[in-house]
Design a protein around this motif. Structure first.
Motif, mmCIF file in Angstrom:
data_model
loop_
_atom_site.group_PDB
_atom_site.id
_atom_site.type_symbol
_atom_site.label_atom_id
_atom_site.label_comp_id
_atom_site.label_asym_id
_atom_site.label_seq_id
_atom_site.Cartn_x
_atom_site.Cartn_y
_atom_site.Cartn_z
ATOM 1 N N SER A 1 -11.710 3.696 4.193
ATOM 2 C CA SER A 1 -11.541 3.652 2.972
ATOM 3 C C SER A 1 -11.112 5.149 2.497
ATOM 4 O O SER A 1 -10.195 5.426 1.803
ATOM 5 C CB SER A 1 -12.259 3.129 1.911
ATOM 6 O OG SER A 1 -11.651 2.951 0.616
ATOM 7 N N GLY B 1 -7.019 6.567 2.126
ATOM 8 C CA GLY B 1 -6.264 7.048 0.642
ATOM 9 C C GLY B 1 -7.167 7.776 -0.074
ATOM 10 O O GLY B 1 -7.600 7.620 -1.301
ATOM 11 N N ASP C 1 -6.156 8.903 -3.867
ATOM 12 C CA ASP C 1 -6.184 8.020 -4.998
ATOM 13 C C ASP C 1 -7.731 7.727 -5.020
ATOM 14 O O ASP C 1 -8.278 7.900 -6.164
ATOM 15 C CB ASP C 1 -5.623 6.663 -4.451
ATOM 16 C CG ASP C 1 -6.070 5.564 -5.633
ATOM 17 O OD1 ASP C 1 -5.177 5.966 -6.825
ATOM 18 O OD2 ASP C 1 -6.621 4.719 -5.278
ATOM 19 N N ARG C 2 -8.690 8.086 -4.119
ATOM 20 C CA ARG C 2 -10.169 7.909 -4.030
ATOM 21 C C ARG C 2 -10.575 8.985 -5.027
ATOM 22 O O ARG C 2 -11.587 8.704 -5.774
ATOM 23 C CB ARG C 2 -10.850 7.733 -3.038
ATOM 24 C CG ARG C 2 -10.622 6.456 -2.179
ATOM 25 C CD ARG C 2 -11.604 5.410 -2.954
ATOM 26 N NE ARG C 2 -11.560 4.243 -1.915
ATOM 27 C CZ ARG C 2 -12.233 2.985 -2.335
ATOM 28 N NH1 ARG C 2 -12.983 3.105 -3.099
ATOM 29 N NH2 ARG C 2 -12.307 1.963 -1.447
ATOM 30 N N SER D 1 -4.008 -2.437 -5.007
ATOM 31 C CA SER D 1 -5.272 -2.128 -4.331
ATOM 32 C C SER D 1 -6.355 -3.102 -4.511
ATOM 33 O O SER D 1 -6.066 -4.164 -4.840
ATOM 34 C CB SER D 1 -5.540 -0.726 -5.201
ATOM 35 O OG SER D 1 -5.686 -1.033 -6.669
ATOM 36 N N ASP D 2 -7.589 -2.589 -4.215
ATOM 37 C CA ASP D 2 -8.649 -3.512 -4.414
ATOM 38 C C ASP D 2 -8.812 -4.010 -5.872
ATOM 39 O O ASP D 2 -9.425 -5.025 -5.981
ATOM 40 C CB ASP D 2 -10.067 -2.814 -3.995
ATOM 41 C CG ASP D 2 -9.962 -2.567 -2.381
ATOM 42 O OD1 ASP D 2 -9.420 -3.368 -1.758
ATOM 43 O OD2 ASP D 2 -10.798 -1.584 -2.233
#
Length: 590
Positions: A542, A546, A549-550, A324-325
């Motif tokens: 974004s 997702g 997850d966010r 991920s990021d």
């Protein structure tokens, strides 16, 4: 009839809960859309303005738009983040912006690590070459905040405030006692005398080797801290050490007496002085623009410029898969490295690494792509706060490595940990296991309800030795050293960037911009575009890409606040698979 009403009630309850969830998600999506539409809207900057730098944010490598941060729903606020890339861009832009006359450093809280602070500090010093002023103010300076404040022309502190100047410290939590109480034995196989990553699991205090290495690299970081502050404040290193060792500065008056501050001011007095310096009427407001809102124009690049320098960001633990990021997935980063290798417009690459390491296998997969890329284009590594163990592994194939003096790096070592939960299962919980298998090793690594046999431990040790030998060979090939030389500075030992420069693990001490300039020079470029990878999605993309997850991350941050980092660490540890090349504990220097 009773069942009928029960099902009706359950249905109504589900509808009500779903309605509220839809409302919340709807608000989130609307917030994301608003954020996406306004992200590029330029804030108006009046003439005779100040750039207001307030670093009460989580400072990340680059700004990742987050729709949740734009929500203004009571009780649902989260900690905002701000990218180092935009901080540096803003300071650089203000240097040549005629509308901005100076910087107001508002240093109530600074949470970044020292290598990140070094990048910001260097940018502030460069800003001062324009002849513009910097004024710092805080009700109480932490040592990290003071590191930035020391660049200012004037350092002011609240009359009842303080300046923390006591020297640096680092503390590691050990959980062996907890594991003993639970009846869990952590079975460790490793290579490296200094590979202290596993010590919190098997010891109740630092080993002599670990104490030696932490004392060494912490001393190196402290030396640099003292030298930098001393140069800015015109104080000798000996006097600063005496101030810290004697804890001589505790109040605002102490700070002034020993030369760490220039004066005491309440906020209204500070604002009045700033108005006076800018020739603003006392009854009028200051013109100030927040760094988070400031959009500098920046140097224009001709549309005809085709050549590019790519900056590939690799941030977080190294894991297999997409990542991920804030987690380096071997698949995702490898794919980005292949993109820049195959892009004819990209002439040089900067690989920006900020990672404590992780999976040895995932690290080797990324190393392979860096090695392939280097054979076709210049590759310069720029290290952030930490590039250790697996973080160094993926850097080793580059043409050149840049680090800050206070970067944490090295830790060339490997380990594996297998928990034995027999005590917990049998004695604490009363759970026993039994089964059948078709071969001696059929249940090897699958069962945690028994200790390893001597043969199994020997197999694991051979595997860890093999991976360590591969690691050492990768570094030896990339750094043009013998395996014996690498092993002598390896063994899991952690170094500061300054020490790594001295022992050959790093080529130059410098910033991300220095690395970019080096990549352009090696590629023979004077005019080029800067492009970054992986691409940053806008907030709405974004969110929709997702959302689960966010949302979970958003709620975790909201509930845990500053403790979210520990949650991340536990989550990462539980998700580890295979042999590791990493620093699994949080190394916090304060």
């Amino acid at each position: 009839m009773k069942s009928f009403f029960k099902y009706v009630l359950a249905t109504v309850t589900g509808i009500v809960i779903s309605f509220f969830l839809l409302v919340i998600v709807g608000l989130i999506i609307i917030g994301g859309m608003i954020s996406s539409m306004t992200a590029n809207k330029e804030t108006q900057v009046a003439d005779n303005s100040l750039l207001h730098i307030d670093l009460q944010h989580q400072i990340t490598e680059r700004t990742i738009p987050d729709p949740f941060e734009e929500l203004d729903v009571p009780g649902f606020n989260t900690t905002k983040s701000f990218g180092l890339n935009d901080i540096l861009k803003g300071i650089e832009g203000a240097k040549d912006d005629k509308r901005i006359k100076g910087i107001y450093l508002d240093l109530s809280a600074v949470s970044a690590s020292f290598a990140t602070l070094q990048e910001i500090r260097d940018a502030l010093l460069d800003f001062k070459t324009s002849g513009k002023f910097i004024v710092a103010y805080s009700e109480g300076y932490t040592q990290r905040a003071y590191y930035l404040a020391s660049t200012a022309d004037k350092i002011y502190v609240n009359p009842e405030g303080s300046v923390d100047f006591r020297g640096l410290a680092s503390q590691i939590p050990f959980i062996k006692g907890t594991l003993d109480k639970l009846g869990v034995e952590m079975q460790v196989v490793k290579v490296g005398t200094f590979k202290s990553a596993v010590e919190p699991l098997i010891l109740d205090r630092m080993s002599d080797a670990n104490r030696e290495q932490v004392t060494s690299f912490l001393g190196s970081i402290y030396d640099h801290f003292i030298d930098q502050v001393g140069a800015s404040r015109h104080l000798t290193a000996d006097s600063l050490r005496a101030i810290a060792d004697g804890f001589l500065v505790r109040t605002a008056d102490d700070a002034i007496t020993y030369g760490l501050a220039d004066g005491k001011r309440y906020k209204d007095e500070l604002l009045g002085e700033l108005k006076d310096s800018l020739d603003i009427d006392p009854d009028n407001d200051l013109n100030a623009v927040a760094l988070t809102k400031y959009k500098p124009s920046g140097p224009s690049t001709s549309a005809s410029v085709r050549d590019r320098i790519a900056v590939v960001y690799a941030v977080g633990d190294i894991v297999s898969g997409e990542g991920s990021d804030d987690m380096i997935g071997s698949e995702r980063i490898s794919r980005e490295l292949r993109k820049v290798r195959r892009d004819d417009k990209v002439k040089g690459v900067v690989f920006r690494i900020n990672s404590p390491g992780g999976s040895a296998l995932a690290s080797d997969i990324i190393w392979r792509e860096v090695d392939l890329l280097r054979k076709e284009k210049p590759v310069i590594v720029s290290m952030g706060d930490v590039a250790a163990s697996g973080g160094y592994y993926i850097a080793a194939a580059a043409d050149s490595i840049f680090a800050q003096p206070n970067t944490i790096t090295g830790s060339i070592g490997v380990f594996g940990v297998i928990p034995n939960m027999q005590g917990l299962m049998n004695d604490k919980l009363g759970i026993t296991f039994d089964g059948v298998k078709t071969g001696k090793y059929a249940d090897f690594l699958n069962n945690v309800d028994r200790p390893l046999t001597a043969d199994e431990r020997n197999i694991l040790q051979m595997e860890v030795n093999r991976i360590y030998n591969t690691f050492v060979q990768r570094v030896a090939d990339g750094r043009h050293l013998s395996k014996e030389q690498v092993d002598s500075i390896g063994q899991g030992r952690v170094w500061s960037g300054q020490q790594a420069f001295a022992n050959g693990l790093v080529d130059r001490l410098g910033s991300l911009d220095d690395a970019i300039a080096a990549a352009a020079h090696k590629a023979g470029l004077e005019d080029y575009r800067l492009v970054t990878y992986p691409a940053i999605k806008n907030p709405l993309e974004s969110l929709l890409g997702g959302s689960t997850d966010r949302i979970s991350t958003w709620f975790a941050k909201r509930e845990l606040g500053d403790q979210y980092g520990y949650y991340q660490q536990v989550k990462s540890t539980l998700g580890q698979r295979g042999v590791q090349a990493r620093l699994p504990y949080i190394l916090d220097v304060y």
